[in-house]
Design a protein around this motif. Structure first.
Motif, PDB file in Angstrom:
ATOM      1  N   TYR A   1       0.836  -1.198   0.000  1.00  0.00           N
ATOM      2  CA  TYR A   1       0.000   0.000   0.000  1.00  0.00           C
ATOM      3  C   TYR A   1       0.877   1.256   0.000  1.00  0.00           C
ATOM      4  CZ  TYR A   1      -4.016  -2.969   1.047  1.00  0.00           C
ATOM      5  OH  TYR A   1      -4.998  -3.918   0.990  1.00  0.00           O
ATOM      6  N   GLY A   2       0.282   2.365  -0.452  1.00  0.00           N
ATOM      7  CA  GLY A   2       1.012   3.622  -0.486  1.00  0.00           C
ATOM      8  C   GLY A   2       0.788   4.437   0.781  1.00  0.00           C
ATOM      9  N   ALA A   3       1.683   5.393   1.012  1.00  0.00           N
ATOM     10  CA  ALA A   3       1.586   6.262   2.182  1.00  0.00           C
ATOM     11  C   ALA A   3       2.187   7.619   1.853  1.00  0.00           C
ATOM     12  CB  ALA A   3       2.300   5.649   3.386  1.00  0.00           C
ATOM     13  N   ALA A   4       1.607   8.667   2.429  1.00  0.00           N
ATOM     14  CA  ALA A   4       2.186  10.009   2.391  1.00  0.00           C
ATOM     15  C   ALA A   4       2.634  10.341   3.808  1.00  0.00           C
ATOM     16  CB  ALA A   4       1.154  11.033   1.903  1.00  0.00           C
ATOM     17  N   VAL A   5       3.824  10.882   3.951  1.00  0.00           N
ATOM     18  CA  VAL A   5       4.390  11.068   5.293  1.00  0.00           C
ATOM     19  C   VAL A   5       4.958  12.477   5.439  1.00  0.00           C
ATOM     20  CG1 VAL A   5       4.973   8.628   5.523  1.00  0.00           C
ATOM     21  CG2 VAL A   5       6.654  10.206   4.552  1.00  0.00           C
ATOM     22  N   ALA A   6       5.152  12.871   6.688  1.00  0.00           N
ATOM     23  CA  ALA A   6       5.830  14.129   6.977  1.00  0.00           C
ATOM     24  C   ALA A   6       7.324  13.973   6.707  1.00  0.00           C
ATOM     25  CB  ALA A   6       5.595  14.532   8.432  1.00  0.00           C
ATOM     26  N   GLN A   7       7.966  15.068   6.309  1.00  0.00           N
ATOM     27  CA  GLN A   7       9.381  15.031   5.976  1.00  0.00           C
ATOM     28  C   GLN A   7      10.223  14.565   7.165  1.00  0.00           C
ATOM     29  OE1 GLN A   7      10.985  15.648   2.978  1.00  0.00           O
ATOM     30  NE2 GLN A   7      12.809  14.975   4.082  1.00  0.00           N
ATOM     31  N   VAL A   8       9.772  14.913   8.388  1.00  0.00           N
ATOM     32  CA  VAL A   8      10.553  14.565   9.569  1.00  0.00           C
ATOM     33  C   VAL A   8      10.674  13.051   9.741  1.00  0.00           C
ATOM     34  CG1 VAL A   8       8.555  14.634  11.135  1.00  0.00           C
ATOM     35  CG2 VAL A   8      10.850  15.048  12.032  1.00  0.00           C
ATOM     36  N   LEU A   9       9.689  12.279   9.275  1.00  0.00           N
ATOM     37  CA  LEU A   9       9.797  10.821   9.373  1.00  0.00           C
ATOM     38  C   LEU A   9      10.896  10.301   8.448  1.00  0.00           C
ATOM     39  CD1 LEU A   9       8.727   8.160  10.519  1.00  0.00           C
ATOM     40  CD2 LEU A   9       7.107   8.077   8.613  1.00  0.00           C
ATOM     41  N   LEU A  10      10.984  10.867   7.239  1.00  0.00           N
ATOM     42  CA  LEU A  10      12.066  10.482   6.324  1.00  0.00           C
ATOM     43  C   LEU A  10      13.420  10.788   6.942  1.00  0.00           C
ATOM     44  CD1 LEU A  10      10.618  11.785   2.920  1.00  0.00           C
ATOM     45  CD2 LEU A  10      10.476   9.470   3.872  1.00  0.00           C
ATOM     46  N   ASP A  11      13.514  11.971   7.559  1.00  0.00           N
ATOM     47  CA  ASP A  11      14.786  12.367   8.175  1.00  0.00           C
ATOM     48  C   ASP A  11      15.122  11.469   9.363  1.00  0.00           C
ATOM     49  OD1 ASP A  11      14.798  14.401   6.321  1.00  0.00           O
ATOM     50  OD2 ASP A  11      13.961  15.895   7.699  1.00  0.00           O
ATOM     51  N   ARG A  12      14.095  11.143  10.152  1.00  0.00           N
ATOM     52  CA  ARG A  12      14.331  10.375  11.372  1.00  0.00           C
ATOM     53  C   ARG A  12      14.813   8.967  11.059  1.00  0.00           C
ATOM     54  NH1 ARG A  12       9.776  10.937  15.820  1.00  0.00           N
ATOM     55  NH2 ARG A  12      10.571  13.053  15.575  1.00  0.00           N
ATOM     56  N   LEU A  13      14.253   8.328  10.005  1.00  0.00           N
ATOM     57  CA  LEU A  13      14.626   6.955   9.664  1.00  0.00           C
ATOM     58  C   LEU A  13      15.599   6.891   8.489  1.00  0.00           C
ATOM     59  CD1 LEU A  13      11.174   5.141  10.057  1.00  0.00           C
ATOM     60  CD2 LEU A  13      13.083   5.216  11.669  1.00  0.00           C
ATOM     61  N   ASN A  14      16.068   8.068   8.044  1.00  0.00           N
ATOM     62  CA  ASN A  14      17.037   8.123   6.932  1.00  0.00           C
ATOM     63  C   ASN A  14      16.488   7.417   5.692  1.00  0.00           C
ATOM     64  OD1 ASN A  14      19.439   8.885   5.698  1.00  0.00           O
ATOM     65  ND2 ASN A  14      20.500   7.006   6.314  1.00  0.00           N
ATOM     66  N   LEU A  15      15.245   7.810   5.322  1.00  0.00           N
ATOM     67  CA  LEU A  15      14.572   7.208   4.185  1.00  0.00           C
ATOM     68  C   LEU A  15      14.374   8.230   3.076  1.00  0.00           C
ATOM     69  CD1 LEU A  15      11.789   5.243   6.122  1.00  0.00           C
ATOM     70  CD2 LEU A  15      13.844   4.275   5.076  1.00  0.00           C
ATOM     71  N   LYS A  16      13.956   7.722   1.911  1.00  0.00           N
ATOM     72  CA  LYS A  16      13.616   8.588   0.780  1.00  0.00           C
ATOM     73  C   LYS A  16      12.343   8.061   0.143  1.00  0.00           C
ATOM     74  CE  LYS A  16      16.580   6.078  -2.493  1.00  0.00           C
ATOM     75  NZ  LYS A  16      16.894   5.006  -1.540  1.00  0.00           N
ATOM     76  N   LEU A  17      11.712   8.879  -0.688  1.00  0.00           N
ATOM     77  CA  LEU A  17      10.502   8.441  -1.359  1.00  0.00           C
ATOM     78  C   LEU A  17      10.795   7.206  -2.211  1.00  0.00           C
ATOM     79  CD1 LEU A  17       8.821  11.808  -2.454  1.00  0.00           C
ATOM     80  CD2 LEU A  17       8.399  10.442  -0.411  1.00  0.00           C
ATOM     81  N   GLY A  18       9.884   6.263  -2.144  1.00  0.00           N
ATOM     82  CA  GLY A  18      10.079   4.995  -2.841  1.00  0.00           C
ATOM     83  C   GLY A  18      10.494   3.874  -1.916  1.00  0.00           C
ATOM     84  N   ASP A  19      11.041   4.231  -0.731  1.00  0.00           N
ATOM     85  CA  ASP A  19      11.408   3.207   0.243  1.00  0.00           C
ATOM     86  C   ASP A  19      10.146   2.647   0.898  1.00  0.00           C
ATOM     87  OD1 ASP A  19      14.046   3.558  -0.307  1.00  0.00           O
ATOM     88  OD2 ASP A  19      14.447   4.891   1.391  1.00  0.00           O
ATOM     89  N   GLN A  20      10.312   1.506   1.575  1.00  0.00           N
ATOM     90  CA  GLN A  20       9.181   0.848   2.228  1.00  0.00           C
ATOM     91  C   GLN A  20       9.390   0.772   3.738  1.00  0.00           C
ATOM     92  OE1 GLN A  20       8.469  -2.998   0.447  1.00  0.00           O
ATOM     93  NE2 GLN A  20       8.009  -2.146  -1.587  1.00  0.00           N
TER      94      GLN A  20
END
Length: 855
Positions: free
Chosen positions: A149-168
């Protein structure tokens, strides 16, 4: 024909006004500080209330977008049934969403983060726009692709887990692909504040994750878009019909006109605080008004003597100079209103991404009129007494003497008039306040501070008068200046005292909160909170936790969500509850049941029920909250839990230790009350010796073994709270600095008002052989002594006020911060010495001959 008194009065008033205008041709010399004080206070009060009105208007005008609908029906821990859903769909379009906290973890299990999970359906949003980067529709953002499934997230979550769009990431038992970053969530404000980053998914994705189980802490929202043109009466009718048809539904119903009640309430509270600070600045500025009027009238003693020698009555003198003062005040009020009118537009530009400010500003005549009235009443109140002294001084005394410094109190009529105006000012401030009790305490404290500061100035003068004789000429002159007739001591102590006391109080409160959050609280608080543990998993969960943290202490308790709907059979919506107790009735509360008295609490009244109790439902209520709600042992409380109304009798009251952050509940029920009701458990883990690596291992093990359990690391929550306290403290100090600026202006005015006496003193002393260096040293020592005395008072008074707020109101330990004391002393000395020397430098350059000829 003989003239009557009234026929003579009208032309005389006109003549007085004519004289007032003529004298004003010379300009506003001596009244610039007067103008600044009035302008500052009026601008602060008018600007704050205008911004509050702009935010309220923004919430109202954007209510549909903020709420996400015209009406919102919210349920906790359950969804609507078939009949309830049919009722909602019969009224308009329905959008469904669900909010809960959960854990998002990396597929390899190496890291995880708490998230505020929001699941939406295809109708979301009914109003407004969900802005994401990249943009996409419901299917693109949240749809399923190959089981993910898809998800839209706050930028801070990407920063916190060191992720980028397209990651799971994994949430519960499902995989989610991070497809977009959330730029704007239209109904975010109505959902309330969240400690964790936002993650948006579809309802189908939430179902696949398996997070919603019996007793899970999930909020189900049903938002309605009604036909165009539906007015407020129709909204009220739907609300009433829903309550009538489904009396035990237990849903919280909110309309577009009350889209964000918590935000609205906080805005009102903060605007009240800022208004009271502005009023304090205005009242402090009133002292500057009194100083300016006294100095101005002193400079006009020759004119007043001429008026009286020519037969002008005392009221004529009052009329002339009161007209001038009020006209000048109107100038200051007008400038303040212009600034106040601009402030909402500036705030709208600065806060448009945070708060819904209407039209990025707005013009609010009511708020401006309110500020103008305060400015006018303050001017009138503080101008009456010095004018009253001038009225009663005979012409011969005016010709002989220098001024009015030692005239004492004017006639009782003037004192009564000034007191009456101040009483009206305070009554208006209290009557129109959000919380009248706080406003009354605040104004009472300011009035008491005035009396105390007057006493402090008298005490300082008494000490100076009885000080031993010193050899230093400059120090001897300084001590003499403190207690001589017409000394600056009362003005300096009063002008600086209030502003410094306010800053010390706020600084110490902020310091105590920071010490509690950063120091003592983490030491006493649990390391983790675990939420949504299923009843069938409790024992297994404790086993995993004990294995992961063998030295930790585990405490667990069952938990449900319930909303108080009646006290002693009376609907709470029809009751007037004090603000300190209203939070208990606002929304759903966590509730539990227990056979014995829980940890961190002690009975204060009543008795606990037996372990095998099976009678009528009983409840143990928090003692402090019961007092605030007016409850006692024997009263009844009706709570809606899972769509069922439960009425329980209060069996006892408990004293809770909220500051420990352990498991505490306002209401603890007898176990038989919820027999058979589906519910989850929560637990805490406390291990003061654990390292960050060990805590990370606990989170990883728990999340992998129980993906549906939400883990909250208390230190992270405390860090966020500490940041919020810091930001709030900066904002409050910035607002409170308005009062300090007013104090500085009054200090400058007080020094300027005493310049005439200083000129004569300096000339006489220079004639007797004193050098400029000696005089500068004497004046510097005088100002330093006055500043130090005021700083000592501010420390004592501010420490007492801060202690009361922290210990009595917040029920937390208070801490004294030496850096606050040092900073207060430095500020006091810099202000008094700096302004004092700036004002007296010109005096020291005066030629002796012109002054001596006029003595």
């Amino acid at each position: 024909m003989r003239e009557t008194a009234s026929s003579r009065t009208a032309p005389s008033l006109k003549l007085a006004f004519t004289f007032a205008l003529r004298e004003m041709r010379s300009g506003l010399s001596g009244f610039y500080i007067f103008l600044a004080c009035i302008t500052l206070g009026v601008a602060a009060i008018g600007g704050v209330n205008s911004v509050a009105n702009a935010v309220s208007a923004g919430i109202y005008s954007q209510g549909q977008s903020i709420l996400g609908g015209d009406l919102r029906f919210q349920l906790n821990q359950r969804e609507v049934d078939v009949q309830e859903r049919a009722f909602l769909e019969s009224k308009g379009r329905v959008a469904v969403s669900a909010n809960m906290r959960s854990m998002a973890r990396l597929p390899n299990g190496s890291d995880q983060s708490l998230v505020e999970l929001k699941a939406v359906d295809g109708a979301y949003p009914l109003y407004g726009s969900l802005v994401t980067t990249p943009a996409g529709d419901d299917k693109t953002l949240f749809g399923e692709v190959n089981g993910v499934y898809g998800a839209a997230v706050a930028q801070v979550l990407l920063d916190r887990l060191n992720l980028k769009l397209g990651d799971q990431v994994l949430v519960g038992g499902a995989k989610f692909e991070l497809r977009a970053v959330i730029g704007n969530e239209p109904d975010l404000l109505s959902d309330g504040f969240g400690f964790a980053p936002r993650m948006m998914v579809s309802l189908q994705g939430l179902e696949a994750a398996g997070l919603v189980q019996p007793g899970s802490l999930v909020e189900h929202s049903y938002k309605l878009a009604l036909p165009a043109g539906t007015d407020e009466a129709a909204l009220t009718a739907i609300r009433d019909e829903a309550k009538e048809k489904f009396p035990q539904a237990g849903w919280s119903i909110r309309g577009r006109t009350n889209a964000a009640p918590s935000l609205s309430a906080n805005i009102e509270r903060f605007s009240q605080f800022l208004t009271l600070v502005g009023l304090t600045a205005l009242i402090v500025g009133g002292v500057g008004v009194a100083n300016a009027v006294r100095a101005y009238i002193d400079g006009k003693r020759g004119v007043i003597a001429t008026f009286k020698s020519l037969g002008a009555p005392g009221w004529f003198v009052i009329a002339v100079y009161l007209s001038q003062i009020l006209m000048i005040a109107l100038v200051g009020i007008a400038i303040g209103l212009v600034l106040a009118a601009i402030i909402p537009y500036v705030a709208g530009y600065a806060l448009q991404s945070v708060l819904p400010i209407a039209a990025k500003g707005g013009f609010y005549p009511g708020a401006l009129a309110w500020a103008a009235l305060f400015g006018f009443l303050t001017t009138l109140a503080f101008a009456i007494l010095p004018l009253g002294r001038a009225r009663d001084v005979p012409a011969t005394a005016l010709f002989r003497e220098q001024g009015f410094e030692q005239r004492g109190w004017p006639k009782p009529a003037y004192i009564i008039a000034a007191a009456a105006v101040i009483a009206v000012l305070c009554a208006l401030a209290i009557y129109f306040s959000y919380d009248r009790r706080i406003a009354t305490i605040f104004i009472g404290a300011v009035a008491f501070s005035f009396l105390v500061l007057r006493g402090v100035s008298v005490f300082v003068q008494w000490l100076a008068r009885r000080a031993p004789r010193v050899r230093s000429t400059a120090l001897r002159l300084a001590i003499g200046n403190i207690h001589r007739p017409g000394a600056l001591t009362p003005s300096v102590v009063l002008s600086l005292g209030l502003g410094l006391t306010l800053l010390v109080t706020l600084g110490l409160i902020d310091g105590s909160l920071r010490q509690q959050l950063a120091g003592n609280l983490p030491e006493r608080a649990p390391n983790f909170f675990f939420v949504d543990i299923q009843s069938r998993q409790v024992d297994e969960f404790k086993g995993v936790l004990q294995k992961s943290a063998p030295n930790g202490k585990i405490v667990s308790a069952p938990m449900l969500r319930g909303r108080i709907i009646a006290l002693n059979g009376t609907d709470v919506t029809k009751m007037t509850i004090a603000p300190e107790g209203a939070w208990v009735l606002r929304g759903d509360r966590g509730i539990t049941y227990a056979k014995s008295v829980p940890e961190n609490s002690a009975l204060t009244k009543g008795e606990w029920w037996p372990a095998d109790y099976s009678g009528e439902p009983l409840v143990s209520f928090s003692a402090e909250e019961a007092t605030n709600l007016g409850l006692k042992v024997g009263d009844t409380v009706t709570v809606n839990v899972l769509g069922r109304n439960v009425t329980a009798r209060i069996a006892n009251l408990r004293q809770l230790q909220w500051e420990s952050l352990a498991i505490n509940f306002v209401m603890v029920f007898s176990p038989n009350t919820f027999a058979g009701a589906p519910h989850a458990w929560l637990a805490t883990l406390t291990d003061p010796t654990s390292t960050p690596q060990e805590e990370a291992a606990v989170m990883r093990n728990v999340t992998q073994a129980f993906p549906a359990v939400t883990t909250v690391r208390v230190k992270d929550a405390i860090t966020i709270a500490n940041e919020l306290v810091g930001q709030l403290a900066v904002a409050i100090r910035a607002a409170a600095s308005v009062a300090l600026i007013a104090s500085i202006l009054v200090l400058g005015g007080a020094l300027a008002a005493g310049n005439r006496a200083r000129v004569h003193d300096a000339v006489v002393l220079k004639t007797l052989g004193a050098t400029r260096r000696t005089l500068i040293k004497a004046f510097s020592l005088e100002y330093m002594l006055l500043g130090l005395s005021t700083a000592i008072f501010a420390l004592l008074a501010g420490s007492a006020a801060a202690w009361y707020v922290v210990v009595r109101v917040m029920t937390l330990p208070a801490y004294f911060q030496p850096e606050v004391a040092v900073m207060t002393v430095i500020i006091a000395l810099v202000l008094t010495v700096g302004f004092g020397l700036a004002g007296t430098w010109r005096i020291l350059g005066q030629k002796a001959a012109p002054i001596l000829r006029n003595l």
